[in-house]
Design an enzyme around this catalytic site. Structure first.
Site, PDB file in Angstrom:
ATOM      1  N   GLU A 104       0.822  -1.223   0.000  1.00  0.00           N
ATOM      2  CA  GLU A 104       0.000   0.000   0.000  1.00  0.00           C
ATOM      3  C   GLU A 104       0.853   1.270   0.000  1.00  0.00           C
ATOM      4  O   GLU A 104       0.649   2.166   0.839  1.00  0.00           O
ATOM      5  CB  GLU A 104      -0.965   0.003   1.199  1.00  0.00           C
ATOM      6  CG  GLU A 104      -2.038  -1.050   1.094  1.00  0.00           C
ATOM      7  CD  GLU A 104      -3.134  -0.953   2.148  1.00  0.00           C
ATOM      8  OE1 GLU A 104      -3.005  -0.156   3.096  1.00  0.00           O
ATOM      9  OE2 GLU A 104      -4.130  -1.683   2.022  1.00  0.00           O
ATOM     10  N   GLU A 145      -5.546  -8.300  -0.497  1.00  0.00           N
ATOM     11  CA  GLU A 145      -6.242  -8.030   0.780  1.00  0.00           C
ATOM     12  C   GLU A 145      -7.698  -7.756   0.459  1.00  0.00           C
ATOM     13  O   GLU A 145      -8.008  -6.799  -0.271  1.00  0.00           O
ATOM     14  CB  GLU A 145      -5.651  -6.812   1.507  1.00  0.00           C
ATOM     15  CG  GLU A 145      -4.339  -7.093   2.179  1.00  0.00           C
ATOM     16  CD  GLU A 145      -3.840  -5.926   3.024  1.00  0.00           C
ATOM     17  OE1 GLU A 145      -4.681  -5.230   3.638  1.00  0.00           O
ATOM     18  OE2 GLU A 145      -2.619  -5.719   3.044  1.00  0.00           O
TER      19      GLU A 145
HETATM   20  O1  AHR Z   1      -5.158  -5.989   6.872  1.00  0.00           O
HETATM   21  C1  AHR Z   1      -5.054  -4.866   7.693  1.00  0.00           C
HETATM   22  C2  AHR Z   1      -4.343  -3.705   7.030  1.00  0.00           C
HETATM   23  O2  AHR Z   1      -5.139  -3.206   5.993  1.00  0.00           O
HETATM   24  C3  AHR Z   1      -3.043  -4.003   6.343  1.00  0.00           C
HETATM   25  O3  AHR Z   1      -1.968  -3.972   7.216  1.00  0.00           O
HETATM   26  C4  AHR Z   1      -2.925  -2.916   5.334  1.00  0.00           C
HETATM   27  O4  AHR Z   1      -2.203  -3.320   4.204  1.00  0.00           O
HETATM   28  C5  AHR Z   1      -4.349  -2.546   5.029  1.00  0.00           C
HETATM   29  O5  AHR Z   1      -4.565  -1.176   5.092  1.00  0.00           O
END
Ligand code: AHR
Length: 502
Positions: free
Chosen positions: A172, A291
């Site tokens: 990210e 994610e």
């Molecule tokens: O999964 C939780 C968090 O969400 C992760 O660390 C991050 O990559 C995202 O913002």
């Protein structure tokens, strides 16, 4: 209400990469400590790993697990997690305002992956660190021996390289919250140079460059275009993340969010094609949706720790969403979307796997159990491998406050590797049954061999340590395959899986 669909055995979307059923484990909250690792737990194995959790993860048949972050990776020194445990430093984790003991590092995680039968997907730190730490980590993990880092791995007890194929170039990096956040051009250049160095070591490795953290980011989708213009020739995937929430407490709006997900995937697929054309490239880049999940139930209770009011606790409860039945429907819809977009989405990781926004929950010293969302993930991972079928669906729709023409029945179908078919179907209808009829051209002589349903009178129903099976699948009834057609009734707000075989 009636809905129809038509399938044809030759009308396919794509072979599904099994890695769309991947998961994610971050050094965050209790994901690692008291999640997978708890040496004092009654079920702990000789490595201190919880056997009850290993069994639940094995049941899911997770093909790949991304590690060690997440936001955590952007200030992580991978070297802190190797060598004798008593020599490993305690560090402050700036991403989650906690302390990291480093009792678990790449060796422990790799052994755990072997225990659960999964592959590793490792992320390098391109936030506080860069190319040099990344290339050393890859050498440590993948080089057989005879070099400084590979010999250090052998000295630390692991003779053979782990041969990890899949590497994430940071996490990210578009987010201002990220330690070492960069703009698209800065990150694109760094990612390209890091990718070149990793490829100089082994050109067969698969590399994932960061896309947007979510489609609401101000830099989206320019971010993808700029980053890919720098990295297109040296990466294989661009990562996307998306979390779903029902802050409005309106189920019809909540269950229409997969329209946003579809638009996100389609837009980034378009950006990939744009850059490919611009570069006159023959190479393809795909999406790693590494994610995704529902994340909102725990937001309020996490504030104290994230604001730093509790100091620097080790492995506090963080992001511990307790999922309800409504979330079963959402997770079923998300996975159906990935199946239908399997021509461009080749990797997807539910975030996360244990305790932290996770299908598996544990109590320290106590039991481990399946959250409600465990089940749609389980059914898809176990029975959704094969080739995605293109379906022509006709179904009544509704307009939510944010999206139009949301079909009440959401259907995905997989022609399985053993020549059967698995159908996953979610009803978004609040109160009316839907009679679904699927004309399955070219699929003769099938019969229903398994029919599972999740339905519940209370959308807010949850599974807890005391009532672990409040929301659980039951054997479905009434699904019939006759004259080349599958018919099944969808109760209001329901998730179903129907497996057909010869
Ligand atoms: O999964 C939780 C968090 O969400 C992760 O660390 C991050 O990559 C995202 O913002």
């Amino acid at each position: 209400m009636k809905a129809t669909a038509t399938a044809h055995r030759d009308f396919t979307i794509s072979k599904i990469d099994k890695r769309i059923y991947g998961a994610f484990l971050e050094h965050l909250g209790r994901a690692i400590y008291s999640g997978i690792y708890e040496p004092d737990h009654p079920t702990a194995d000789s490595d201190g790993m919880r056997k009850d959790v290993i069994d639940l993860v094995k049941e899911l048949d997770v093909p790949v697990v991304r590690y060690p972050g997440g936001n955590f990776v952007s200030a992580y020194n991978w070297e802190d997690g190797i060598g004798p445990k008593e020599d490993r430093p305690v560090r402050l984790d700036l991403a989650w305002h906690t302390s990291e003991s480093n009792e678990v590092g790449v060796h422990e995680f790799a052994d755990w992956c072997t225990s659960v039968g999964t592959e590793m997907m490792l992320a390098v730190n391109l936030g506080s660190r860069g190319l040099d730490a990344a290339r050393n980590f890859v050498e440590y993990v993948n080089h057989p021996g005879g070099s400084y880092w590979s010999d250090l791995r052998r000295k630390n007890g692991r003779e053979e390289p782990w041969d990890v194929k899949l590497w994430c170039l940071g996490n990210e990096m578009d987010g201002p919250w990220q330690i070492g956040h960069k703009d698209a051009a800065e990150y694109g250049k760094l990612a390209a140079e890091t990718a070149k160095a990793i490829r100089a070591f082994d050109s067969s490795l698969e590399l994932v460059v960061c896309g947007s953290s979510h489609s609401g980011m101000p830099s989206y989708p320019d971010w993808e275009a700029t980053v890919l213009e720098h990295t297109y020739d040296v990466v294989d995937y661009i990562s996307l993340h998306m979390y779903f929430a029902n802050h409005e407490k309106k189920t019809d709006n909540y269950l229409s969010l997969t329209h946003k997900l579809e638009a996100y995937i389609d837009t980034v697929a378009g950006v990939i094609q744009f850059v490919k054309a611009k570069r006159r490239s023959k190479k393809d880049v795909y999406i790693s949706f590494d994610e995704w999940n529902v994340w909102y139930h725990s937001n309020q209770q996490d504030r104290e720790i994230l604001d730093g009011n509790n100091g620097w606790p080790h492995a506090p409860a963080l992001l511990e969403d307790i999922y309800n039945f409504e979330d079963v429907l959402q997770v079923g819809l998300i996975i159906n979307t990935f199946i239908r977009r399997s021509n461009v989405v080749k990797i997807a990781c539910i975030a996360q796997l244990v305790n932290v926004i996770a299908p598996i929950m544990t109590e320290r010293g106590g039991p481990a159990w399946r959250q409600t969302i465990y089940y749609p993930y389980y059914f898809a991972s176990r029975f959704g491998r094969g080739t995605a079928l293109e379906l022509a669906v006709r179904c009544p729709t509704y307009d939510s406050e944010h999206y139009s023409e949301v079909p009440y029945a959401d259907v995905a179908a997989v022609h399985t590797d053993d020549d059967g078919v698995t159908v996953f179907v979610v009803s978004r209808h609040p109160d009316t049954e839907i009679e679904l009829d699927i004309d399955m051209l070219g699929f003769d002589q099938l019969q229903v061999i398994d029919h599972q349903i999740l339905a519940h009178g209370d959308l807010q129903a949850t599974n807890t340590s005391e009532r672990q099976d409040a929301v659980a699948p039951k054997a479905g009834s009434g699904a019939k395959f006759a004259n080349g057609r599958l018919s099944v009734t969808l109760p209001a707000y329901s998730y179903q899986m129907i497996r057909l075989a010869r």
